[in-house]
Design an enzyme around this catalytic site. Structure first.
Site, PDB file in Angstrom:
ATOM      1  N   CYS A 114     -97.262 -44.250   2.118  1.00  0.00           N
ATOM      2  CA  CYS A 114     -98.079 -45.465   2.148  1.00  0.00           C
ATOM      3  C   CYS A 114     -99.505 -45.147   1.684  1.00  0.00           C
ATOM      4  CB  CYS A 114     -98.045 -46.102   3.545  1.00  0.00           C
ATOM      5  SG  CYS A 114     -98.529 -47.847   3.515  1.00  0.00           S
ATOM      6  N   HIS A 210     -92.735 -46.092   4.433  1.00  0.00           N
ATOM      7  CA  HIS A 210     -92.922 -45.235   5.604  1.00  0.00           C
ATOM      8  C   HIS A 210     -91.597 -44.595   6.006  1.00  0.00           C
ATOM      9  CE1 HIS A 210     -97.095 -45.972   7.003  1.00  0.00           C
ATOM     10  NE2 HIS A 210     -96.953 -47.149   6.415  1.00  0.00           N
ATOM     11  N   GLU A 212     -91.094 -41.984   7.674  1.00  0.00           N
ATOM     12  CA  GLU A 212     -91.162 -41.428   9.036  1.00  0.00           C
ATOM     13  C   GLU A 212     -90.723 -42.445  10.091  1.00  0.00           C
ATOM     14  OE1 GLU A 212     -95.153 -43.401   8.412  1.00  0.00           O
ATOM     15  OE2 GLU A 212     -93.694 -42.305   7.190  1.00  0.00           O
TER      16      GLU A 212
END
Length: 241
Positions: A114, A210, A212
């Site tokens: 991001c 994202h 993660e």
């Protein structure tokens, strides 16, 4: 050992009010999802504050994650602050950009997510769009929710990990306008937005989403730790020799 960048807030914001004892103090904040994913992949996450010297860090780390966060200050890429610009933290921008450059010079694998994807492009001389209006700033969705697809370029690192298309989450409004020299566009959304970049001669990838926050260990985070482990092994063998 993988360094992860963060963000900084006034300490009073953690207590929802004016706390005299905390005036003038700050706290560093890091998304725990990065540490969890890096650990699951077999790495050791290290949160890196901006007081650390990027050159010294690059001499000790085996990998770098440029994490998500606030907008990149348009001053770093020749843009202008607009009505949609978030809070800015140019000191964090300067640190993240310096760390990205130092890591690349040292041959350290880098993953930008991001904001970090945008930082990576700016660090290399690219530019950003100051505000993307439709279909990408999906803050009303759960962080892990995959809200749109991206098409991935043949021959890219991402194609080897995901195939030709993958669904991603989307929590941004800045985006890449012009990719930096020495960078290939590795993925685009259906509306043409640049969603991922890769350096042509270095293990460095930026993704606008994202990973993660995705459920389970996302392949790109595993890729980063594998590259970091290989670099660590090469360094150890060189030191032994």
């Amino acid at each position: 050992m993988v360094g992860v960048t963060g963000r900084r807030w006034p300490a009073e914001t953690l207590h929802n009010g004016d706390v005299p004892a905390l005036r003038g103090l700050c706290v560093d904040a890091f998304f725990t999802a990065y540490a969890r994913a890096i650990a699951e992949a077999g790495g050791l996450a290290v949160f890196v504050p901006r007081e650390s010297d990027p050159e010294v860090l690059a001499g000790r780390l085996d990998g770098v994650v440029l994490a998500g966060g606030l907008d990149v200050d348009p001053a770093f890429y020749g843009g202008e602050v607009g009505a949609e610009t978030t809070l800015l933290d140019p000191e964090q921008d300067a640190f993240d950009i310096a760390l990205a450059r130092a890591a690349i010079v040292r041959g350290i694998p880098v993953l930008g997510t991001c904001r970090g994807h945008e930082v990576l492009n700016v660090a290399l001389g690219g530019t950003l769009q100051d505000h993307r209006r439709d279909g990408h700033n999906e803050r009303g969705c759960a962080a892990a929710q995959r809200v749109h697809d991206v098409s991935i370029a043949d021959g890219s690192v991402l194609h080897a990990l995901y195939g030709p298309r993958v669904s991603v989450n989307s929590l941004h409004h800045q985006a890449i306008a012009t990719a930096a020299a020495g960078v290939r566009v590795a993925a685009r959304s259906d509306d043409g937005l640049i969603e991922a970049i890769e350096l042509l001669d270095h293990d460095a990838v930026g993704v606008q989403w994202h990973p993660e926050f995705h459920d389970g260990l996302d392949p790109i985070l595993l890729w980063l730790v594998v590259q970091a482990r290989e670099r660590s092994g090469r360094r150890d063998r060189g030191a032994a020799g």
